[in-house]
Design an enzyme around this catalytic site. Structure first.
Site, PDB file in Angstrom:
ATOM      1  N   ASP A 413       1.832   2.377  -3.333  1.00  0.00           N
ATOM      2  CA  ASP A 413       1.133   3.338  -2.479  1.00  0.00           C
ATOM      3  C   ASP A 413       2.025   3.640  -1.269  1.00  0.00           C
ATOM      4  O   ASP A 413       3.054   2.996  -1.062  1.00  0.00           O
ATOM      5  CB  ASP A 413      -0.190   2.676  -2.043  1.00  0.00           C
ATOM      6  CG  ASP A 413      -1.095   3.627  -1.259  1.00  0.00           C
ATOM      7  OD1 ASP A 413      -0.967   4.847  -1.410  1.00  0.00           O
ATOM      8  OD2 ASP A 413      -1.945   3.108  -0.491  1.00  0.00           O
ATOM      9  N   GLU A 416       5.593   7.872   0.478  1.00  0.00           N
ATOM     10  CA  GLU A 416       6.135   9.231   0.740  1.00  0.00           C
ATOM     11  C   GLU A 416       7.433   9.170   1.538  1.00  0.00           C
ATOM     12  O   GLU A 416       8.279  10.042   1.324  1.00  0.00           O
ATOM     13  CB  GLU A 416       5.076  10.063   1.451  1.00  0.00           C
ATOM     14  CG  GLU A 416       3.877  10.398   0.570  1.00  0.00           C
ATOM     15  CD  GLU A 416       3.007   9.182   0.235  1.00  0.00           C
ATOM     16  OE1 GLU A 416       2.899   8.277   1.101  1.00  0.00           O
ATOM     17  OE2 GLU A 416       2.473   9.118  -0.870  1.00  0.00           O
ATOM     18  N   ASP A 491      -5.506  10.425  -2.584  1.00  0.00           N
ATOM     19  CA  ASP A 491      -6.802  10.357  -1.894  1.00  0.00           C
ATOM     20  C   ASP A 491      -7.607  11.646  -2.017  1.00  0.00           C
ATOM     21  O   ASP A 491      -7.725  12.431  -1.067  1.00  0.00           O
ATOM     22  CB  ASP A 491      -6.569  10.024  -0.412  1.00  0.00           C
ATOM     23  CG  ASP A 491      -5.958   8.652  -0.249  1.00  0.00           C
ATOM     24  OD1 ASP A 491      -6.031   7.848  -1.205  1.00  0.00           O
ATOM     25  OD2 ASP A 491      -5.403   8.371   0.831  1.00  0.00           O
TER      26      ASP A 491
END
Ligand code: MIG
Length: 785
Positions: A413, A416, A491
């Site tokens: 997770d 980015e 999300d």
């Protein structure tokens, strides 16, 4: 929030159209040199354009402006770097050079320099420059503008919260943590700068292999052109000639790699939430699953399993005995997946992960030599420079903390990478990445960070558990991510709109080389309700990644949370998924071997059907199963487009002709499902986890086409190890023709053991035979008509 700030947020999340004004055009062709595999054009302004013929249907275009191309030719996205040049020719025409392969004719106009990709047989343009390539020597922007066809449609671009057909849209690639994104939010987590253009039934592809922030404008700013640009680096793109989209996808995934087979249990149902802890609560969830007779293969531990959010640690109060915990779950058929974030707690005395990494200079730094300190869950944190081989290896090996504890999969997770200090990346522009000695700027490497993290993780898992298939799931990525990780769409919201946009998202991912995807079932943020959860499962039970997940502050939405009525419907779909595993696994293996996605837009299977072009509220699994889910509240019927041919209603068995819209009843317990006439669905027994029972009986559900024929293959292997790469699989083909079912002698050396095969033919009696590994001819009692 004031109206104004809402507006500001909306404006910010809109990608900027590509503005070509003020950019310079590349100079004319001054001279050229032929090379083994193409030609190098020297331009009047000192620019250099290199054309490389890789395959009859694949040509690469590289350009540097006002100077020559750099020596290093490396891309983290590319798997296949060496190609045998096909037969091709170079000729000179008046005012132009011409390269011809068997499938592409490339005309290079000398003045101005414009590239025109044509069909060599008809000399008709497939896709051409609308003006010469463009650049801005100050900002480093490079761009290309292609003629836009009146009837041209655009697909791909990986994970985009947008409709399937991207015509008139504008999109940016800049990996971003976009909590609660909605349709129209752009960019989001992943960057896959690859698209497919479709016109009059024929398709081509373009992969802009540039990891800087890139932009795509499919007729948003002009009706004359579609443009793509990058805010730095070289112009470097690949042109794929179709006309078939499947052929383009096969080439694209040959170039950037295909998904390795994940363990079969990855297709099982998975449960997560932010976060299950302590161990006893997680065990309680699994116990409840078994008590409720609900299928479950994996439980995800979100960030609270860690000690102070320190990756590679376990919280000693919450999970005092990790191995004991995973053993307990495994005994019930449930595998544990742990989340691993890239942020390593900074300057944390006694935290060996930080200390080792710092001592070996493995963390990202700024140009002035200071560490890049981000703010994530552990507080101040640093990130690994995965482009350093030793650092990548070290990171991979750290996963021993999980594999020793019996953890079966890793969930990446926040890669980015997300930084609470600044999500835009603006204040990180001076962060340097080693990148093979190039010491390249953040602007180039942000979009590559997750790909390289996934590579390090995948390779580490392979070393730690030799001969086992790694299971890795990632949020961010770049083209090629499919070589290492499966993906989920981050999300999302617990809304009907989020459910609806998830379909084109899966299809876009599938059309971009990423076949293993799924969304948080029920929606991550917000409050789902019973109806939405059920309808979500009526989509999710068919997607490769099938995981229920919820945000920390969201109410629980495990399958039993809304009472028996709803739970029974969810159970029905989860059970159906497990019965369909032989079919889904066969589709997954096709994706692994050929690059064809599991979840497909109708467009992919019916490329010339103009009526199927924009359909993104229906999807197909492989070539044979069509789902038309309900994507709105309070609906109990919907129109369904069925492509030409014969279709069977999965629930009633009723056959009808396609090539039209039909209205289909869909009460809450029913998702409209259709099987293509001519298909055979291989199915197995009811199971609550993969491997609970042998595939016995193996049931082939035969749906004859209007000629009374049908065909299928079934792929099987051990579902866990790498031995399938050495031929330990079993591929069986089944054909129905002239009233006889023919069963081939299976290919491959995998032995599934003794079992019975059942053939159930629509509108005919069942036939049972033992599976003895030999070919068979089985007369069908009452041939289906
Ligand atoms: O900002 O680890 O997308 O699935 O539950 C929250 C906590 C960070 C974002 C992930 C989500 C996960 C959550 N993470």
């Amino acid at each position: 929030m004031t109206k104004l700030s809402v507006l500001a947020i909306l404006l910010c999340s809109r990608a900027a159209a590509i503005d070509l004004t003020g950019l310079r055009h590349v100079g004319d062709i001054a001279s050229f040199v032929k090379t083994d595999a193409g030609i190098v054009l020297a331009c009047a302004d000192g620019s250099e354009v290199r054309i490389v013929v890789l395959a009859p249907d694949l040509i690469r275009v590289r350009a540097a402006f006002l100077h020559k191309l750099s020596g290093r030719d490396h891309s983290w996205a590319i798997e296949k770097t060496s190609w045998t040049a096909p037969r091709w020719s170079l000729s000179e025409e008046s005012g132009a050079l011409r390269i011809a392969t068997g499938e592409i004719e490339l005309i290079m106009h000398r003045s101005p320099l414009q590239l025109d990709f044509r069909d060599p047989a008809t000399h008709r343009t497939i896709n051409a420059d609308q003006q010469p390539m463009l650049f801005d020597p100050q900002s480093g922007t490079v761009a290309a503008a292609r003629k836009l066809g009146l009837d041209e449609h655009f697909y791909g671009l990986g994970e985009k919260a947008a409709r399937l057909d991207k015509r008139r849209g504008e999109f940016t690639m800049w990996n971003s943590d976009t909590f609660g994104y909605q349709e129209g939010t752009d960019p989001i987590y992943q960057s896959v700068p690859f698209y497919i253009g479709w016109q009059h039934g024929a398709a081509y592809g373009i992969f802009l292999d540039n990891s800087y922030r890139t932009h795509f404008d499919f007729g948003a700013s002009s009706q004359e052109y579609a443009a793509f640009s990058a805010e730095g680096g070289e112009m470097d793109y690949y042109f794929f000639q179709g006309p078939s989209i499947k052929k383009i996808l096969a080439r694209y995934t040959e170039l950037t790699g295909r998904m390795p087979m994940p363990p079969m249990w990855a297709l099982g149902h998975q449960q997560s939430r932010y976060s299950y802890y302590p161990d006893t609560l997680a065990e309680e969830i699994v116990r409840r699953y078994r008590q409720e007779d609900l299928p479950l293969d994996a439980l995800h531990l979100d960030i609270h399993y860690m000690d102070g959010f320190r990756v590679f640690t376990w919280n000693p109060q919450r999970f005092p005995n990790p191995k004991g915990f995973t053993d307990k779950l495994r005994a019930q058929g449930v595998k544990v997946v742990t989340i691993v974030d890239p942020g390593i707690k900074y300057r944390d005395p006694g935290y060996t992960v930080y200390e080792q990494g710092a001592a070996q200079d493995f963390f990202l730094k700024r140009t002035d030599g200071r560490p890049y300190v981000a703010r994530v869950w552990p507080g101040d944190s640093v990130f690994v420079d995965y482009t350093k081989d030793a650092a990548a290896r070290w990171w991979g090996d750290l996963h021993r903390a999980y594999t020793d504890a019996g953890v079966a999969g890793i969930w990446n997770d926040m890669n980015e990478p997300s930084d609470f200090n600044d999500q835009t990346g603006k204040s990180q522009m001076d962060v340097v990445t080693y990148d093979g000695g190039e010491n390249s700027p953040y602007a180039k490497n942000r979009n590559l960070f997750a790909l390289n993290e996934a590579r390090a993780t995948y390779e580490g898992l392979h070393r730690l558990l030799p001969n086992q298939r790694p299971y890795l799931i990632t949020r961010a990525g770049y083209a090629g991510i499919q070589r290492y990780a499966t993906v989920w769409t981050g999300d999302n919201r617990a809304t009907w709109e989020a459910l609806a946009v998830s379909l084109p998202m899966f299809m876009g991912l599938g059309l971009s080389g990423e076949p293993f995807a799924g969304a948080d079932i029920g929606g991550f943020t917000g409050r789902t309700d019973a109806e939405l959860l059920v309808r979500w499962y009526e989509v999710g039970f068919l997607t490769p990644f099938c995981r229920n997940h919820a945000d920390m502050t969201s109410p629980d939405h495990e399958p039993w949370r809304f009472g028996k009525y709803y739970e029974d419907i969810i159970r029905k779909y989860l059970k159906l998924r497990y019965r369909l595993l032989p079919f889904l696994y066969t589709a997954l293996e096709e994706a692994h071997r050929t690059g064809m996605p599991v979840v497909r837009p109708l467009l992919l299977n019916y490329q010339e059907d103009e009526d199927a072009l924009g359909i993104d509220d229906e999807f197909m699994i492989g070539a044979d199963l069509l789902a038309a889910p309900i994507l709105k509240a309070d609906r109990t019927s919907r129109p369904v487009y069925l492509p030409k041919g014969l279709w069977f209603d999965y629930w009633t068995g009723a056959a009808q002709q396609g090539g039209r819209m039909v209205r289909v009843e869909a009460p809450l317990e029913t998702v409209p499902l259709f099987v293509r006439g001519g298909a055979i669905l291989p199915t197995g027994p009811d199971m609550n986890y993969v491997g609970e029972k042998p595939s016995d009986p193996l049931r082939f559900e035969v749906y004859p086409d209007s000629q009374g024929e049908a065909f299928a293959t079934l792929y099987e292997d051990d579902g866990l190890t790498e031995s399938y790469r050495q031929g330990q699989f079993r591929r069986t083909t089944v054909t129905l023709r002239r009233g006889v079912i023919e069963l081939s002698a299976p290919q491959g050396s995998f032995d599934p053991g003794r079992r019975t095969m059942v053939f159930s033919i629509r509108r005919a009696a069942e036939v049972r035979i033992p599976d003895d590994g030999r070919p068979h001819r089985i007369p069908v009692p009452h041939a289906a008509r």
